[in-house]
Design a protein around this motif. Structure first.
Motif: not given
Length: 186
Positions: A87, A114, A139
Motif C-alpha cells: 500500500m 486494496y 493501494g
C-alpha cells in the motif's frame, strides 16, 4: 515563442513537485503530510470482512517499520481474492493524521483497502459506483468509518487535511479517502 517558455516552466515545476514527492513524508505535490518526522506514528485498524484487528506503530525513529508495514498491507488485502500489494505509505500517514484529529484511541473500521482489478471490475458491474481506474487497485485508497464518530465529522476532518480525495457515502456508512489529487464528492 512565449508559449514554449510557459510550457517549459510548467514542465520544470511538475518535475520539481515529482522529485519532492519522492521523499518520505511528502504528498504528491511535495508538501509534507506530517511536519514532525520524529513523532512515532501508530494506527488502529479493524478489517470488517476478515475480523482482523491491528494496532501497530508503523513509523518510529524517523523511518517506516518494514515488518509492521507488511502486516498492515496484509490486513488491507482484497478479502475476495486474498491478494495484497504494498500500500502507498502516504495513505498510512493520511490515516495517522485523520486518526490524530478524531482521537488516537479510536479505530478505523476498514470496509475496503486494496482491490484487485478483478474485484474492482466485479464491483463496477454490480453498479456500486466504483471507478474503472480506482485508486484502491493502486493501494492508494481506503474506505473507512470510525465507531462513535458521526460519518459527516470524519468527512469534514478528512476534507480539512486537503491530502487527496474524499468521498462521502452516507447510505453505505463509510468515507473514502485516497492520496490522489485533492477532490471530493458525495
Amino acid at each position: 515563442m512565449p508559449h514554449r517558455i510557459v510550457q517549459n516552466r510548467r514542465s520544470f515545476i511538475k518535475t520539481l513537485a515529482g522529485t519532492a514527492a519522492g521523499f518520505a513524508g511528502t504528498s504528491a505535490f511535495g508538501a509534507p503530510l506530517i511536519k514532525n518526522p520524529g513523532l512515532e506514528r501508530k494506527l488502529t485498524l479493524n478489517n470488517l470482512h476478515t475480523g482482523e484487528k491491528l494496532t501497530a506503530v508503523y513509523w518510529a525513529d524517523g523511518h517506516y517499520m518494514p515488518e509492521v508495514l507488511k502486516e498492515v498491507d496484509h490486513l488491507l488485502r482484497d478479502h475476495r481474492s486474498d491478494t495484497s500489494i504494498e500500500m502507498d505509505r502516504q495513505l498510512f500517514d493520511l490515516l495517522y493524521l485523520l486518526q490524530r484529529d478524531i482521537g488516537l484511541n479510536k479505530e478505523f473500521q476498514v470496509i475496503s483497502g486494496y482491490r484487485s482489478p478483478k474485484t474492482n471490475e466485479m464491483l463496477r458491474k454490480n453498479g456500486n459506483g466504483v471507478a474503472k481506474k480506482s485508486f484502491h487497485m493502486q493501494g492508494k485508497a481506503i474506505d473507512i468509518r470510525v465507531p462513535g464518530v458521526p460519518l459527516k465529522d470524519v468527512r469534514k476532518m478528512a476534507l480539512r487535511l486537503k491530502s487527496g480525495g474524499v468521498g462521502y457515502y452516507a447510505r453505505s456508512n463509510f468515507v473514502h479517502v485516497d492520496v490522489g489529487p485533492v477532490r471530493h464528492w458525495g
